[in-house]
Design a protein around this motif. Sequence first.
Motif, mmCIF file in Angstrom:
data_model
loop_
_atom_site.group_PDB
_atom_site.id
_atom_site.type_symbol
_atom_site.label_atom_id
_atom_site.label_comp_id
_atom_site.label_asym_id
_atom_site.label_seq_id
_atom_site.Cartn_x
_atom_site.Cartn_y
_atom_site.Cartn_z
ATOM 1 N N GLU A 46 -15.184 0.022 8.315
ATOM 2 C CA GLU A 46 -14.912 -1.159 7.116
ATOM 3 C C GLU A 46 -13.839 -2.103 7.257
ATOM 4 O O GLU A 46 -13.018 -1.877 8.248
ATOM 5 C CB GLU A 46 -14.519 -0.274 5.800
ATOM 6 C CG GLU A 46 -13.385 0.725 6.209
ATOM 7 C CD GLU A 46 -12.693 1.267 4.979
ATOM 8 O OE1 GLU A 46 -13.458 1.284 3.938
ATOM 9 O OE2 GLU A 46 -11.716 1.973 5.092
ATOM 10 N N ALA A 60 -8.883 -5.506 1.967
ATOM 11 C CA ALA A 60 -9.734 -4.459 1.338
ATOM 12 C C ALA A 60 -8.885 -4.162 0.071
ATOM 13 O O ALA A 60 -7.695 -3.950 0.185
ATOM 14 C CB ALA A 60 -9.910 -3.312 2.022
ATOM 15 N N ASP A 61 -9.426 -3.682 -1.021
ATOM 16 C CA ASP A 61 -8.849 -3.420 -2.138
ATOM 17 C C ASP A 61 -7.740 -2.121 -1.889
ATOM 18 O O ASP A 61 -6.767 -2.019 -2.415
ATOM 19 C CB ASP A 61 -9.524 -3.051 -3.231
ATOM 20 C CG ASP A 61 -10.604 -4.421 -3.923
ATOM 21 O OD1 ASP A 61 -11.355 -4.275 -4.505
ATOM 22 O OD2 ASP A 61 -9.937 -5.343 -3.799
ATOM 23 N N SER A 62 -8.389 -1.376 -1.213
ATOM 24 C CA SER A 62 -7.626 -0.109 -0.860
ATOM 25 C C SER A 62 -6.280 -0.311 0.129
ATOM 26 O O SER A 62 -5.398 0.554 -0.033
ATOM 27 C CB SER A 62 -8.397 0.912 0.185
ATOM 28 O OG SER A 62 -8.747 0.300 1.278
ATOM 29 N N VAL A 63 -6.023 -1.491 0.612
ATOM 30 C CA VAL A 63 -4.684 -1.635 1.344
ATOM 31 C C VAL A 63 -4.192 -2.722 0.530
ATOM 32 O O VAL A 63 -2.941 -2.994 1.318
ATOM 33 C CB VAL A 63 -5.162 -1.875 2.870
ATOM 34 C CG1 VAL A 63 -5.874 -0.921 3.253
ATOM 35 C CG2 VAL A 63 -5.819 -3.287 3.054
ATOM 36 N N ARG A 64 -4.518 -3.495 -0.103
ATOM 37 C CA ARG A 64 -3.821 -4.825 -0.717
ATOM 38 C C ARG A 64 -2.234 -4.324 -1.384
ATOM 39 O O ARG A 64 -2.592 -3.266 -2.078
ATOM 40 C CB ARG A 64 -4.909 -5.496 -1.766
ATOM 41 C CG ARG A 64 -4.381 -6.850 -1.996
ATOM 42 C CD ARG A 64 -5.097 -7.319 -3.095
ATOM 43 N NE ARG A 64 -6.623 -7.267 -2.946
ATOM 44 C CZ ARG A 64 -7.358 -8.161 -2.371
ATOM 45 N NH1 ARG A 64 -6.703 -9.561 -1.916
ATOM 46 N NH2 ARG A 64 -8.729 -7.887 -1.839
ATOM 47 N N LYS A 86 -0.861 6.461 3.748
ATOM 48 C CA LYS A 86 -1.385 7.517 3.042
ATOM 49 C C LYS A 86 -2.456 8.230 3.955
ATOM 50 O O LYS A 86 -2.831 7.416 4.952
ATOM 51 C CB LYS A 86 -2.292 7.134 1.782
ATOM 52 C CG LYS A 86 -1.748 5.984 0.884
ATOM 53 C CD LYS A 86 -2.617 5.536 -0.258
ATOM 54 C CE LYS A 86 -1.779 4.647 -1.193
ATOM 55 N NZ LYS A 86 -2.827 4.437 -2.243
ATOM 56 N N GLU A 88 -5.238 8.857 3.612
ATOM 57 C CA GLU A 88 -6.455 8.378 3.699
ATOM 58 C C GLU A 88 -6.634 7.064 4.605
ATOM 59 O O GLU A 88 -7.829 6.382 4.895
ATOM 60 C CB GLU A 88 -7.043 8.037 2.368
ATOM 61 C CG GLU A 88 -6.189 7.364 1.385
ATOM 62 C CD GLU A 88 -5.331 8.192 0.543
ATOM 63 O OE1 GLU A 88 -4.969 9.300 1.050
ATOM 64 O OE2 GLU A 88 -5.227 7.886 -0.529
ATOM 65 N N ASP A 89 -5.385 6.539 5.159
ATOM 66 C CA ASP A 89 -5.524 5.674 6.061
ATOM 67 C C ASP A 89 -5.908 6.073 7.493
ATOM 68 O O ASP A 89 -5.850 5.211 8.396
ATOM 69 C CB ASP A 89 -4.164 4.904 5.801
ATOM 70 C CG ASP A 89 -3.945 4.150 4.669
ATOM 71 O OD1 ASP A 89 -2.805 4.296 4.225
ATOM 72 O OD2 ASP A 89 -4.914 3.542 4.087
#
Length: 115
Positions: A46, A60-64, A86, A88-89
């Motif tokens: 991704e 990506a929204d998850s890292v912004r 995190k 999940e990273d």
Amino acid sequence: QVQLEESGGGLVQAGGSLRLSCAASSSTFAIAVMGWYRQAPGKQRELVAVVTRGGLTDYADSVRGRFTISRDNAKNTVYLQMNSLKPEDTAVYYCKTVTAGGSYWGQGTQVTVSS
């Protein structure tokens, strides 16, 4: 052909920081876009962040808000500053460059975030 050399991955505790670097060898064509992607076990690769030659960025929204991408055009190098990491990273992070002559991937660097 563009060779990419990544560095900076490793093991860090949740909440910590890492900085990834990716240096590109000389290219016949100007490197238009440089970016970082990641692939966690069992998941698809991704997009994490990209930056254009002119400095435009996207995340990506998850890292912004936690990650910052930057590049040094004179050195053909892209960086990814990762803060507030995190679990999940956790993934293999890949550098990618896009030129008029094609797209190129790095070999990947492992980032592991422990809880």
